[in-house]
Design a protein around this motif. Structure first.
Motif, PDB file in Angstrom:
ATOM      1  N   LYS A  95       4.538   0.488  -2.645  1.00 14.24           N
ATOM      2  CA  LYS A  95       3.773  -0.721  -2.856  1.00 14.24           C
ATOM      3  C   LYS A  95       4.152  -1.507  -3.972  1.00 14.24           C
ATOM      4  O   LYS A  95       4.154  -2.629  -4.126  1.00 14.24           O
ATOM      5  N   VAL A  96       4.171  -0.762  -5.059  1.00 19.68           N
ATOM      6  CA  VAL A  96       4.705  -1.253  -6.386  1.00 19.68           C
ATOM      7  C   VAL A  96       6.140  -2.033  -6.130  1.00 19.68           C
ATOM      8  O   VAL A  96       6.388  -2.985  -6.599  1.00 19.68           O
ATOM      9  N   LEU A  97       6.911  -1.259  -5.464  1.00 18.42           N
ATOM     10  CA  LEU A  97       8.358  -1.573  -5.377  1.00 18.42           C
ATOM     11  C   LEU A  97       8.423  -2.793  -4.503  1.00 18.42           C
ATOM     12  O   LEU A  97       9.055  -3.898  -4.588  1.00 18.42           O
ATOM     13  N   ALA A  98       7.626  -2.984  -3.264  1.00 19.07           N
ATOM     14  CA  ALA A  98       7.422  -4.117  -2.489  1.00 19.07           C
ATOM     15  C   ALA A  98       7.137  -5.125  -3.240  1.00 19.07           C
ATOM     16  O   ALA A  98       7.676  -6.333  -3.018  1.00 19.07           O
ATOM     17  N   ALA A  99       6.159  -5.369  -4.019  1.00 15.22           N
ATOM     18  CA  ALA A  99       5.622  -6.413  -4.851  1.00 15.22           C
ATOM     19  C   ALA A  99       6.654  -6.936  -5.586  1.00 15.22           C
ATOM     20  O   ALA A  99       7.130  -8.269  -5.995  1.00 15.22           O
ATOM     21  N   ALA A 100       7.433  -6.072  -6.433  1.00 14.89           N
ATOM     22  CA  ALA A 100       8.523  -6.153  -7.437  1.00 14.89           C
ATOM     23  C   ALA A 100       9.555  -6.766  -6.469  1.00 14.89           C
ATOM     24  O   ALA A 100      10.361  -7.911  -6.988  1.00 14.89           O
ATOM     25  N   HIS A 101      10.111  -6.336  -5.317  1.00 20.86           N
ATOM     26  CA  HIS A 101      11.072  -6.974  -4.681  1.00 20.86           C
ATOM     27  C   HIS A 101      10.790  -8.664  -3.937  1.00 20.86           C
ATOM     28  O   HIS A 101      11.627  -9.272  -3.856  1.00 20.86           O
ATOM     29  N   VAL A 102       9.446  -8.584  -3.804  1.00 23.65           N
ATOM     30  CA  VAL A 102       9.038  -9.984  -3.402  1.00 23.65           C
ATOM     31  C   VAL A 102       9.630 -10.918  -4.494  1.00 23.65           C
ATOM     32  O   VAL A 102      10.257 -12.218  -4.105  1.00 23.65           O
ATOM     33  N   VAL A 103       9.348 -10.773  -5.786  1.00 19.54           N
ATOM     34  CA  VAL A 103       9.853 -11.493  -6.662  1.00 19.54           C
ATOM     35  C   VAL A 103      11.388 -11.588  -6.943  1.00 19.54           C
ATOM     36  O   VAL A 103      12.142 -12.444  -6.817  1.00 19.54           O
ATOM     37  N   ALA A 156      -1.415  -4.996 -11.924  1.00 13.91           N
ATOM     38  CA  ALA A 156      -1.164  -5.346 -10.274  1.00 13.91           C
ATOM     39  C   ALA A 156      -1.380  -4.178  -9.434  1.00 13.91           C
ATOM     40  O   ALA A 156      -2.085  -4.300  -8.364  1.00 13.91           O
ATOM     41  N   PHE A 157      -1.181  -2.912  -9.898  1.00 10.64           N
ATOM     42  CA  PHE A 157      -1.678  -1.855  -9.082  1.00 10.64           C
ATOM     43  C   PHE A 157      -1.999  -0.734  -9.876  1.00 10.64           C
ATOM     44  O   PHE A 157      -1.382   0.232 -10.145  1.00 10.64           O
ATOM     45  N   GLY A 158      -3.192  -0.656 -10.752  1.00 11.86           N
ATOM     46  CA  GLY A 158      -3.656   0.308 -11.558  1.00 11.86           C
ATOM     47  C   GLY A 158      -4.127  -0.202 -13.000  1.00 11.86           C
ATOM     48  O   GLY A 158      -4.053  -1.420 -13.128  1.00 11.86           O
ATOM     49  N   ASP A 159      -4.292   0.658 -14.048  1.00  8.83           N
ATOM     50  CA  ASP A 159      -4.893   0.268 -15.021  1.00  8.83           C
ATOM     51  C   ASP A 159      -3.606   0.373 -16.094  1.00  8.83           C
ATOM     52  O   ASP A 159      -3.823   0.216 -17.546  1.00  8.83           O
ATOM     53  N   SER A 162       3.364  -1.681 -14.191  1.00  5.64           N
ATOM     54  CA  SER A 162       4.194  -1.172 -13.582  1.00  5.64           C
ATOM     55  C   SER A 162       5.375  -2.210 -13.324  1.00  5.64           C
ATOM     56  O   SER A 162       5.242  -3.388 -13.956  1.00  5.64           O
ATOM     57  N   LEU A 163       6.450  -1.926 -12.689  1.00  7.75           N
ATOM     58  CA  LEU A 163       7.511  -2.708 -12.414  1.00  7.75           C
ATOM     59  C   LEU A 163       7.173  -4.036 -11.764  1.00  7.75           C
ATOM     60  O   LEU A 163       7.534  -5.148 -11.795  1.00  7.75           O
ATOM     61  N   ALA A 164       5.942  -4.013 -11.060  1.00  3.48           N
ATOM     62  CA  ALA A 164       5.519  -5.161 -10.367  1.00  3.48           C
ATOM     63  C   ALA A 164       4.876  -6.106 -11.393  1.00  3.48           C
ATOM     64  O   ALA A 164       5.294  -7.510 -11.200  1.00  3.48           O
TER      65      ALA A 164
END
Length: 213
Positions: A95-103, A156-159, A162-164
């Motif tokens: 999920k983190v990678l997917a969000a980062a990849h959108v950008v 974006a995904f936690g406290d 992340s890469l996102a």
């Protein structure tokens, strides 16, 4: 010491600066001006380091040169796993990678300098047409991201960042530069504000770089 070749206003270089800061890794910065002298990224000396004619490039102490911002960040993650920029859980990581990849893969490739310059050179696009082009693709990507990120966490995904978060903050800088209306993205804006309150993000901001104009 590592050497980061970048440009103050490059969103890809911005990503790497944030990652370096979060990891507490020092790197000497060398400016590669993307406009001056026809673009210093095209000089033979730099192209030997990065054949893509793009920034950033990270030169290691032994002379090895790494390119592509996400590949560089992946190297930093492997080099120094703590603090982690990607979750260990496979689903959370995806999920983190997917969000980062959108950008990094959907928005940024059609918004970088060489694409915008080609719009003028090949199609006669004026300044306003180029601005609309940039905003169109950011709008599409941010609309997706607003739905993808977690709704009840600090980042974006936690406290922890992340890469996102890294990719989002860097692209948000570009969005503000080009005048995109960010009102439709309250969650993304909230995440950006949370990130920029951290010293690692604040120190990486374009205006804080030695080559800022």
């Amino acid at each position: 010491m590592m050497t980061l070749y970048g440009y103050w206003r490059s969103t890809a270089a911005y990503r790497v600066r944030i990652a370096l800061n979060l990891k507490g890794i020092s790197a000497k910065q060398v400016s590669v001006h993307l406009v001056k002298d026809g673009g210093q990224q095209h000089t033979p000396t730099y192209v030997l380091k990065n054949p893509t004619h793009l920034v950033p490039a990270l030169e290691l102490a032994d002379g090895t040169v790494l390119t592509q911002s996400l590949a560089i960040i992946d190297y930093l993650e492997a080099l120094q796993p703590d603090p982690a920029l990607l979750p260990s859980n496979p689903v959370a990581r995806a999920k983190v990678l997917a969000a980062a990849h959108v950008v990094a893969m959907d928005i940024h490739p059609v918004n970088n300098l060489r694409v915008v310059s080609h719009l003028t050179d090949a199609f006669g696009a004026d300044a306003e047409a180029k601005r609309q082009w940039m905003c169109h693709w950011m709008d599409k990507g941010f609309a997706a991201l607003e739905q993808m990120v977690a709704k009840d966490s600090r980042f974006a995904f936690g406290d922890t960042p992340s890469l996102a978060d890294i990719c989002l903050v860097a692209q948000y800088y570009n969005a503000r530069r080009w005048g995109l209306d960010l009102a439709p993205y309250p969650r993304l804006t909230e995440i950006e504000e949370t990130c920029l309150a951290l010293p690692a993000f604040a120190a990486a901001k374009p205006e804080a770089q030695p080559d800022a104009e």
